[in-house]
Scaffold this motif. Structure first.
Motif, PDB file in Angstrom:
ATOM      1  N   ASN A  43      12.386 -14.121 -41.583  1.00 37.56           N
ATOM      2  CA  ASN A  43      10.857 -14.465 -41.072  1.00 37.56           C
ATOM      3  C   ASN A  43      11.032 -15.044 -39.932  1.00 37.56           C
ATOM      4  OD1 ASN A  43       9.192 -13.506 -43.020  1.00 37.56           O
ATOM      5  ND2 ASN A  43       9.461 -14.942 -44.657  1.00 37.56           N
TER       6      ASN A  43
ATOM      7  N   GLN B 146       7.497 -17.547 -49.907  1.00 31.92           N
ATOM      8  CA  GLN B 146       7.697 -16.195 -48.854  1.00 31.92           C
ATOM      9  C   GLN B 146       8.179 -15.301 -49.695  1.00 31.92           C
ATOM     10  OE1 GLN B 146      10.131 -17.668 -45.465  1.00 31.92           O
ATOM     11  NE2 GLN B 146       9.725 -19.435 -46.611  1.00 31.92           N
TER      12      GLN B 146
ATOM     13  N   SER C 118       3.848 -16.683 -46.924  1.00 32.23           N
ATOM     14  CA  SER C 118       3.774 -15.166 -47.016  1.00 32.23           C
ATOM     15  C   SER C 118       3.398 -14.683 -48.268  1.00 32.23           C
ATOM     16  CB  SER C 118       4.964 -14.607 -46.480  1.00 32.23           C
ATOM     17  OG  SER C 118       4.745 -13.137 -46.238  1.00 32.23           O
TER      18      SER C 118
ATOM     19  N   TYR D 161       3.672  -5.937 -36.705  1.00 27.06           N
ATOM     20  CA  TYR D 161       3.133  -7.166 -36.876  1.00 27.06           C
ATOM     21  C   TYR D 161       2.393  -7.889 -35.578  1.00 27.06           C
ATOM     22  CZ  TYR D 161       5.161  -7.898 -41.471  1.00 27.06           C
ATOM     23  OH  TYR D 161       5.531  -7.627 -42.742  1.00 27.06           O
TER      24      TYR D 161
ATOM     25  N   LYS E 262       1.215 -13.149 -42.889  1.00 30.87           N
ATOM     26  CA  LYS E 262       1.821 -14.595 -42.832  1.00 30.87           C
ATOM     27  C   LYS E 262       1.058 -15.644 -42.168  1.00 30.87           C
ATOM     28  CE  LYS E 262       6.110 -11.816 -42.473  1.00 30.87           C
ATOM     29  NZ  LYS E 262       6.806 -12.026 -43.702  1.00 30.87           N
TER      30      LYS E 262
END
Length: 327
Positions: free
Chosen positions: A213, A129, A249, A289, A255
């Motif tokens: 996240n 990530q 990610s 997102y 992601k």
């Protein structure tokens, strides 16, 4: 001169410095002692030459005797990493995350990890990530530097080249970057300038999902399931739970989320539900997102083979454990 006593003293000194990774057998000691006695008969050796002779013989044996015959390395793990110019390999047992420290600039405090000439400002790092990192460098260094990450197991990851900007705080230069490391554990982040090592910072990469996240993706997936046609059969009134198993990610814009989804319609006329793993792709479109797609395993005899196609190995093992627990 007491040869045996001198030999012991020299060995103790060498064991703590140059030859600390070499273990001498009795046979090796006898060979070295015999050679020194032979040279002594040919002419007296001064203490300095005596020490030099011992070390040269020891180094020769260290370099040329085959592994397993007369010496062994100390418990240093096998590694594939080539030591960078100017850098030295440290036994991973000594690797620890660089502690957080506090500096002061213009009467204002700032927090960082590492020591000059290389320091970083960052949050917690999680496997696979991307995390934002601000690098602080003290010179000399080139206008562009290269970042290399090395794990305690010797795995090397190139993190790209970055242009150094103006001074920041008490650093001569700085630059922001995003880094994602593939496995949990202790990693050494090295900075190279014109191919030469200038410094490093140790960081700990944690397993699992970063809290930031998790907080971001869970509501996005929830909204997606409640509105996407693939889940319409659950009805409008749904009881959905999401357990995020992992996140990949590679950059800030994309992601892939691996999750276990449980869904049940609250409509008493609908008895069907869902309890299965799924992979969700999330993209940043410039303003927000969004979940742009998903994949789920196939039914029947393609179930496990499709799981292996969709999910990485560590997630597959989590799914197997979860599937067994739910039986």
């Amino acid at each position: 001169m007491d040869v045996d006593k001198s030999l012991r003293q020299l060995r103790e000194r060498a064991d703590s410095t140059l030859l600390r990774d070499v273990v001498f057998s009795v046979e090796m000691e006898q060979k070295i002692l015999s050679k020194i006695n032979k040279q002594k008969k040919q002419g007296a050796l001064s203490p300095i030459l005596y020490a030099a002779a011992f070390l040269m013989i020891g180094l020769a044996v260290w370099k040329w005797v085959p592994l397993g015959e007369e010496h062994r390395l100390s418990n240093q793990p096998e590694r594939s990493e080539t030591i960078l110019p100017g850098a030295a390999w440290n036994p991973p047992v000594l690797w620890q995350p660089s502690p957080e420290q506090t500096g002061t600039y213009d009467n204002k405090p700032f927090h960082y990890f590492g020591e000059k000439p290389v320091r970083i400002i960052t949050g917690e790092l999680y496997e696979k990530q991307t995390q934002k990192v601000m690098w602080l460098l003290n010179g000399p260094f080139a206008e562009e530097v290269e970042l290399v990450a090395i794990s305690a197991e010797g795995k090397r990851v190139n993190l790209g080249k970055w242009r150094v900007a103006d001074p920041l705080y008490d650093a001569d230069g700085h630059f922001p970057s995003g880094i994602a490391l593939p496995t949990p554990g202790i990693w050494k982040l090295q900075v190279l300038s014109n191919g030469k090592y200038i410094g490093h910072v140790f960081v700990e990469v944690k397993p699992g999902v970063a809290p930031a996240n998790r907080d971001l993706v869970e509501p996005l997936i929830m909204a997606y399931i409640k509105t996407h046609e693939a889940f319409a059969w659950l009805g409008e009134d749904q009881d959905i739970t999401i357990d995020v198993l992992g996140v990949e990610s590679p950059n800030a814009e994309t992601k892939r989320v691996y999750a276990w989804v449980k869904g049940l319609s609250k409509d008493p006329l609908r008895s069907s539900g869902i309890s299965a793993p799924a992979a969700f792709d999330i993209w940043y479109d410039g303003s927000e997102y969004k979940v742009v797609g998903h994949r789920m395993p196939e039914d029947g005899n393609r179930y496990w083979s499709s799981i292996q196609e969709i999910f990485p190995e560590n997630i597959v093992q989590m799914i197997k454990h979860r599937s067994g627990a739910e039986k």
